[in-house]
Design a protein around this motif. Structure first.
Motif, PDB file in Angstrom:
ATOM      1  N   ALA B  78       0.829  -1.025  -0.169  1.00 12.60           N
ATOM      2  CA  ALA B  78       0.013   0.121   0.122  1.00 12.60           C
ATOM      3  C   ALA B  78       0.664   1.330   0.046  1.00 12.60           C
ATOM      4  O   ALA B  78       0.332   2.372  -0.458  1.00 12.60           O
ATOM      5  N   ILE B  79       1.963   1.206   0.624  1.00  4.68           N
ATOM      6  CA  ILE B  79       3.167   2.386   0.735  1.00  4.68           C
ATOM      7  C   ILE B  79       3.726   2.597  -0.688  1.00  4.68           C
ATOM      8  O   ILE B  79       3.638   3.735  -1.377  1.00  4.68           O
ATOM      9  N   TYR B  87      -5.744   5.729 -12.068  1.00  3.79           N
ATOM     10  CA  TYR B  87      -4.543   4.863 -12.262  1.00  3.79           C
ATOM     11  C   TYR B  87      -3.546   4.698 -11.343  1.00  3.79           C
ATOM     12  O   TYR B  87      -3.961   5.315 -10.189  1.00  3.79           O
ATOM     13  N   ILE B  88      -2.847   3.989 -11.253  1.00  2.00           N
ATOM     14  CA  ILE B  88      -1.659   3.683 -10.234  1.00  2.00           C
ATOM     15  C   ILE B  88      -0.448   3.833 -10.640  1.00  2.00           C
ATOM     16  O   ILE B  88       0.072   3.541 -11.689  1.00  2.00           O
TER      17      ILE B  88
END
Lengths: 275, 245
Positions: B78-79, B87-88
């Motif tokens: 998650a960090i 988007y990621i």
């Protein structure tokens, strides 16, 4: 010999009704005696032991220690428990500390001894029982026989006047049974009063000064081993058998009065007859 | 329990427990407070070498380290990723931050492993007693420690008895057997605790567990000097890194 423990009309019930685990128990034990308590499973032997140490309070009747009535206030109970030690049948129920050394120190510290005095006593009992090899081990890593030795050390270190063994030989191998019996012999030679519950008729016949027979919470007979083991009625009632020595002797002899006390005496008798 | 066995067989078992405890805790604190990657690597290496030198097989040690590592990887995902509406992204700073976090946590765990693998629970309890840890906590730790083994033994015996009677022949019976094991274990635990309490009463138990540990080894001056030097260096290095890097 002075009477060390006596009970009069003792009743105890676990469910507080008329279903008594101890039913009108009357008996007396003299100082320095070797007493074997025998009887079928569930006959009330262990309950009697717990009453002796004041852990269970009888519903009716009285217990006397050195002819003084047992009181159930905190101080009197602690005093009583310092004089009457119980080695429980299942060592895992007795050993709760992480290490053997800590386990043995528990009872002594409860008696109010200083740290130095406790160390001396613990070291001394470890030497006496020859358990140095595993005194640094955690209790859960010990074998059944070693646990039993530690359970005995737990009690002996408190120097009780009466020591109670609840089936000391149960689930032990022959080597450890021998070790435990040697310890018991040492204690009796020192004049300690030893009360033991056992199903081993051969051992009880040879070892005990007196045998107390329990059946359904009642004492049905308290007498010398020879009187007990030649009484077929009480033996049947308590699911016991005659010791090997008596059975062999009765099968080869017509004289049923002077029974041999052990195998050695029986051997001497047989050799004398063969000559 | 494997950790218990390893601590009893450790070459450092008979070294002074207070020194080992101080080393593990001080190093852990420096490592966690500084949150500096190089400090974490140094701690991880030093405690790892010490633990392995004390007699723990390398493979087993790495296996133990991999347990928290798996959790750390999962929780730092998650960090690393930046979740935007459509988007990621992966941020370089985030990767370094996650790496730092993993290394710091892992080195803290390695400090505790060092303590657990080289010091028996009795010694840890005696150190906590000296540190004036509340008696009730120590008594609970002692009883829980003892009961873990008794319950494990009992559970093992019940499970063998179930297996001997085809108690785990299929998924359905396995589930049923497991339920029975759990409930009977509970009943046995209650019964056992009653019996232990009776036996404690028989030995004049008066609401306080008084026990005495066997005499322990005295701290060696050599070890104290080495630990002081190492932790001193670590502290100075961490402070320096905070202000000059």
């Amino acid at each position: 010999m002075n009477t060390i423990l006596r009970c009069e009309n003792l009743y105890f019930s676990y469910d507080e009704n008329d279903n008594y685990a101890l039913n009108n128990v009357n008996l007396s034990i003299k100082k320095g005696q070797k007493i074997a308590l025998m009887g079928a499973n569930g006959s009330g032997k262990s309950t009697f032991f717990l009453c002796c140490a004041g852990i269970l309070k009888p519903c009716k009747g009285n217990l006397f220690f050195h002819n003084e009535k047992i009181k159930y206030d905190k101080k009197s109970l602690l005093n009583l428990r310092s004089k009457i030690g119980i080695v429980f049948q299942e060592p895992d129920n007795q050993l709760f500390c992480a290490s053997v050394y800590e386990e043995i120190s528990f009872g002594v510290l409860n008696l109010g001894f200083s740290e130095e005095e406790t160390r001396l006593k613990v070291d001394n009992i470890i030497k006496t029982l020859n358990i140095q090899s595993f005194c640094e081990k955690p209790t859960h890593a010990l074998s059944g026989g070693q646990k039993k030795q530690v359970a005995i050390a737990d009690i002996l270190v408190m120097s009780p006047e009466i020591i109670i063994f609840d089936e000391p030989a149960s689930s032990l191998d022959p080597k450890h049974i021998k070790i435990v019996r040697e310890i018991i012999d040492k204690l009796t030679n020192q004049g300690l009063t030893v009360i033991m519950s056992t199903h081993d008729v051969d051992y009880a016949y040879e070892w005990a000064d007196e045998i107390i027979l329990f059946s359904d919470g009642e004492v049905i007979m308290q007498s010398k081993p020879i009187d007990i083991f030649t009484n077929d009625y009480v033996l049947n009632k308590t699911n016991l058998e005659k010791p090997t020595v008596i059975r062999l002797y009765e099968s080869i002899s017509n004289n049923n009065t002077s029974y041999p006390k052990n195998l050695k005496e029986l051997e001497t008798y047989i050799k004398a007859r063969l000559k | 329990m494997i950790i218990d066995k390893l601590s009893y067989n450790s070459k450092l078992r008979y070294e002074n427990a207070e020194v080992k405890f101080a080393f593990a805790v001080i190093t852990l604190l420096i490592c966690v407070i500084s949150r500096f990657t190089v400090t974490a690597i140094i701690v991880l290496a030093v405690t790892g070498i010490l633990t392995i030198k004390s007699g723990i097989p390398v493979f087993r040690y790495l296996k133990f380290l991999s347990i928290p590592l798996a959790f750390l990887f999962l929780s730092t995902i998650a960090i690393i990723f930046d979740f935007k509406p459509f988007y990621i992204t992966i941020n370089k700073n985030n990767i370094f931050y996650a790496l730092n976090l993993i290394l710091t946590s892992l080195s803290a765990v390695s400090c505790l492993y060092f303590l657990a693998f080289t010091t028996t629970i009795m010694d840890i309890l005696s150190v906590l007693k000296k540190l004036k840890c509340p008696k009730i906590i120590l008594e609970l730790m002692l009883l829980i420690y003892r009961f873990i083994f008794i319950l494990l033994d009992t559970a093992y015996a019940i499970s063998i008895a179930q297996n001997a009677r085809l108690g785990n022949i299929n998924y359905k019976t396995s589930l049923k057997s497991f339920g029975i094991l759990g409930s009977s274990l509970m009943l046995k635990a209650i019964k056992r605790s009653q019996n232990v309490y009776i036996s404690m009463q028989a030995r004049c138990y008066d609401d306080t567990i008084n026990i005495l540990s066997s005499k322990k080894a005295k701290p060696k001056a050599k070890h104290i000097i080495m630990i002081t030097l190492f932790d001193g260096f670590l502290l100075i290095f961490s402070i320096w890194s905070k202000f000059f890097l």
